[in-house]
Design a protein around this motif. Structure first.
Motif, PDB file in Angstrom:
ATOM      1  N   PHE A 164       0.979  -1.093   0.061  1.00  0.00           N
ATOM      2  CA  PHE A 164      -0.105   0.137  -0.028  1.00  0.00           C
ATOM      3  C   PHE A 164       0.850   1.244  -0.058  1.00  0.00           C
ATOM      4  O   PHE A 164       1.806   1.179   0.375  1.00  0.00           O
ATOM      5  N   ASN A 165       0.472   2.297  -0.481  1.00  0.00           N
ATOM      6  CA  ASN A 165       1.072   3.360  -0.533  1.00  0.00           C
ATOM      7  C   ASN A 165       0.935   4.408   0.623  1.00  0.00           C
ATOM      8  O   ASN A 165       2.150   5.045   1.031  1.00  0.00           O
ATOM      9  N   ASN A 166      -0.038   4.454   1.396  1.00  0.00           N
ATOM     10  CA  ASN A 166      -0.180   5.268   2.696  1.00  0.00           C
ATOM     11  C   ASN A 166      -0.717   4.476   3.664  1.00  0.00           C
ATOM     12  O   ASN A 166      -1.747   3.484   3.226  1.00  0.00           O
ATOM     13  N   LYS A 167      -1.121   4.969   4.857  1.00  0.00           N
ATOM     14  CA  LYS A 167      -1.629   4.117   5.835  1.00  0.00           C
ATOM     15  C   LYS A 167      -3.128   4.374   5.588  1.00  0.00           C
ATOM     16  O   LYS A 167      -3.826   3.487   6.081  1.00  0.00           O
ATOM     17  N   SER A 168      -3.790   5.491   5.365  1.00  0.00           N
ATOM     18  CA  SER A 168      -5.242   5.581   5.185  1.00  0.00           C
ATOM     19  C   SER A 168      -5.655   4.577   4.302  1.00  0.00           C
ATOM     20  O   SER A 168      -6.882   3.916   4.540  1.00  0.00           O
ATOM     21  N   ASP A 169      -5.134   4.401   3.090  1.00  0.00           N
ATOM     22  CA  ASP A 169      -5.389   3.541   2.018  1.00  0.00           C
ATOM     23  C   ASP A 169      -5.430   2.158   2.556  1.00  0.00           C
ATOM     24  O   ASP A 169      -6.314   1.173   2.530  1.00  0.00           O
ATOM     25  N   PHE A 170      -4.491   1.672   3.459  1.00  0.00           N
ATOM     26  CA  PHE A 170      -4.334   0.482   4.048  1.00  0.00           C
ATOM     27  C   PHE A 170      -5.670   0.370   5.037  1.00  0.00           C
ATOM     28  O   PHE A 170      -6.196  -0.890   5.112  1.00  0.00           O
ATOM     29  N   GLU A 171      -5.772   1.139   5.829  1.00  0.00           N
ATOM     30  CA  GLU A 171      -6.858   0.953   6.740  1.00  0.00           C
ATOM     31  C   GLU A 171      -8.178   1.216   6.353  1.00  0.00           C
ATOM     32  O   GLU A 171      -8.791   0.058   6.718  1.00  0.00           O
ATOM     33  N   ASN A 172      -8.479   1.717   4.967  1.00  0.00           N
ATOM     34  CA  ASN A 172      -9.564   1.659   4.505  1.00  0.00           C
ATOM     35  C   ASN A 172      -9.730   0.271   3.849  1.00  0.00           C
ATOM     36  O   ASN A 172     -11.031  -0.240   3.947  1.00  0.00           O
ATOM     37  N   ASN A 173      -8.802  -0.174   3.109  1.00  0.00           N
ATOM     38  CA  ASN A 173      -9.009  -1.586   2.510  1.00  0.00           C
ATOM     39  C   ASN A 173      -9.175  -2.483   3.574  1.00  0.00           C
ATOM     40  O   ASN A 173      -9.787  -3.822   3.508  1.00  0.00           O
ATOM     41  N   PHE A 174      -8.560  -2.345   4.856  1.00  0.00           N
ATOM     42  CA  PHE A 174      -8.450  -3.463   5.933  1.00  0.00           C
ATOM     43  C   PHE A 174      -9.908  -3.676   6.143  1.00  0.00           C
ATOM     44  O   PHE A 174     -10.448  -4.921   6.547  1.00  0.00           O
ATOM     45  N   GLN A 175     -10.457  -2.539   6.596  1.00  0.00           N
ATOM     46  CA  GLN A 175     -11.950  -2.520   7.179  1.00  0.00           C
ATOM     47  C   GLN A 175     -12.902  -3.102   5.990  1.00  0.00           C
ATOM     48  O   GLN A 175     -13.790  -3.816   6.445  1.00  0.00           O
ATOM     49  N   ARG A 176     -12.569  -2.755   4.744  1.00  0.00           N
ATOM     50  CA  ARG A 176     -13.300  -3.107   3.689  1.00  0.00           C
ATOM     51  C   ARG A 176     -13.311  -4.793   3.707  1.00  0.00           C
ATOM     52  O   ARG A 176     -14.342  -5.176   3.315  1.00  0.00           O
ATOM     53  N   PHE A 177     -12.360  -5.426   3.781  1.00  0.00           N
ATOM     54  CA  PHE A 177     -12.281  -6.896   3.473  1.00  0.00           C
ATOM     55  C   PHE A 177     -12.379  -7.729   4.823  1.00  0.00           C
ATOM     56  O   PHE A 177     -12.530  -8.666   4.684  1.00  0.00           O
ATOM     57  N   THR A 178     -12.053  -7.038   5.978  1.00  0.00           N
ATOM     58  CA  THR A 178     -12.338  -7.855   7.319  1.00  0.00           C
ATOM     59  C   THR A 178     -13.539  -7.418   7.862  1.00  0.00           C
ATOM     60  O   THR A 178     -13.851  -8.034   9.058  1.00  0.00           O
ATOM     61  N   ALA A 179     -13.941  -6.296   7.579  1.00  0.00           N
ATOM     62  CA  ALA A 179     -15.475  -5.756   8.314  1.00  0.00           C
ATOM     63  C   ALA A 179     -15.195  -5.480   9.657  1.00  0.00           C
ATOM     64  O   ALA A 179     -15.872  -5.521  10.649  1.00  0.00           O
ATOM     65  N   ILE A 180     -13.759  -5.091  10.117  1.00  0.00           N
ATOM     66  CA  ILE A 180     -13.669  -4.755  11.368  1.00  0.00           C
ATOM     67  C   ILE A 180     -12.239  -3.649  11.236  1.00  0.00           C
ATOM     68  O   ILE A 180     -11.213  -4.034  10.359  1.00  0.00           O
ATOM     69  N   SER A 181     -12.336  -2.714  11.987  1.00  0.00           N
ATOM     70  CA  SER A 181     -11.333  -1.660  11.916  1.00  0.00           C
ATOM     71  C   SER A 181      -9.895  -2.210  12.152  1.00  0.00           C
ATOM     72  O   SER A 181      -9.654  -3.259  12.988  1.00  0.00           O
ATOM     73  N   PHE A 182      -8.627  -1.727  11.431  1.00  0.00           N
ATOM     74  CA  PHE A 182      -7.301  -2.116  11.745  1.00  0.00           C
ATOM     75  C   PHE A 182      -7.060  -2.210  13.311  1.00  0.00           C
ATOM     76  O   PHE A 182      -6.416  -2.916  13.919  1.00  0.00           O
ATOM     77  N   LYS A 183      -7.528  -1.131  13.982  1.00  0.00           N
ATOM     78  CA  LYS A 183      -7.118  -0.844  15.348  1.00  0.00           C
ATOM     79  C   LYS A 183      -7.815  -2.039  16.152  1.00  0.00           C
ATOM     80  O   LYS A 183      -7.289  -2.607  17.048  1.00  0.00           O
TER      81      LYS A 183
END
Length: 188
Positions: A164-183
């Motif tokens: 991923f290019n940045n943290k926000s892109d990573f966190e958005n995709n993480f929540q999209r695919f896991t249905a849970i936030s990264f934190k």
């Protein structure tokens, strides 16, 4: 064919008799020839499927793909089984985790044009290339988090290693695919 049809049509329109056909049976033959030439030369212009053959029923083709994604049947020149095998090799090489890995780069590794690669992902996986790539990246991130990667490294290194290019892109995709936030995932 079109020129002959045009010639006979103009001759008939102007009332000329350049071929000197006076016999009534030959005149009917002339009319039949004119109609046949007209059909042969004009019909393919209005019905191009005559030239290329009739297309397959798209509903049948789509259902065949959905029922059997490992089919070796070629779909518009694509050998799905061969492309699936190549895709597995690309995944094993972790090419999807490179930051510059896009559809064009994937298509080059699959040895197909980018539009064929995009079509392949939509037809066999049911998702776009970007969705497929990000799903693989998030699965890798989950593996790294579960193995304790964040205990000795920071989040930015994880983001970079997963492509991923940045943290926000990573966190958005993480929540999209896991249905849970990264934190929330990290704290469990």
């Amino acid at each position: 064919m079109a020129f002959i049809t045009l010639f006979f049509g103009i001759e008939r329109l102007l009332g000329l008799n350049t071929l000197h056909i006076n016999n009534p049976s030959l005149q009917s033959l002339n009319l039949i020839l004119l109609v046949v030439l007209l059909v042969i030369s004009i019909a393919p212009l209005y019905f191009p499927s005559i030239l290329y053959g009739f297309p397959k029923n798209q509903l049948l083709v789509s259902s065949r793909i959905l029922n059997n994604t490992t089919s070796t049947e070629q779909m518009y020149g694509l050998n799905n089984q061969e492309l699936n095998n190549s895709l597995i090799v690309i995944e094993q090489q972790e090419a999807f985790l490179r930051q510059d890995f896009n559809l064009k780069a994937c298509a080059e590794l699959l040895h197909v044009p980018p539009y064929h690669a995009a079509y392949f992902f939509y037809q066999t996986k049911g998702i776009s290339f970007n969705t497929y790539r990000n799903k693989i990246r998030i699965e890798k991130a989950k593996q790294l988090i579960d193995s304790g990667f964040l205990e000795s490294n920071d989040l930015y290194k994880l983001v970079y290693l997963c492509g991923f290019n940045n943290k926000s892109d990573f966190e958005n995709n993480f929540q999209r695919f896991t249905a849970i936030s990264f934190k929330d995932y990290k704290s469990k």
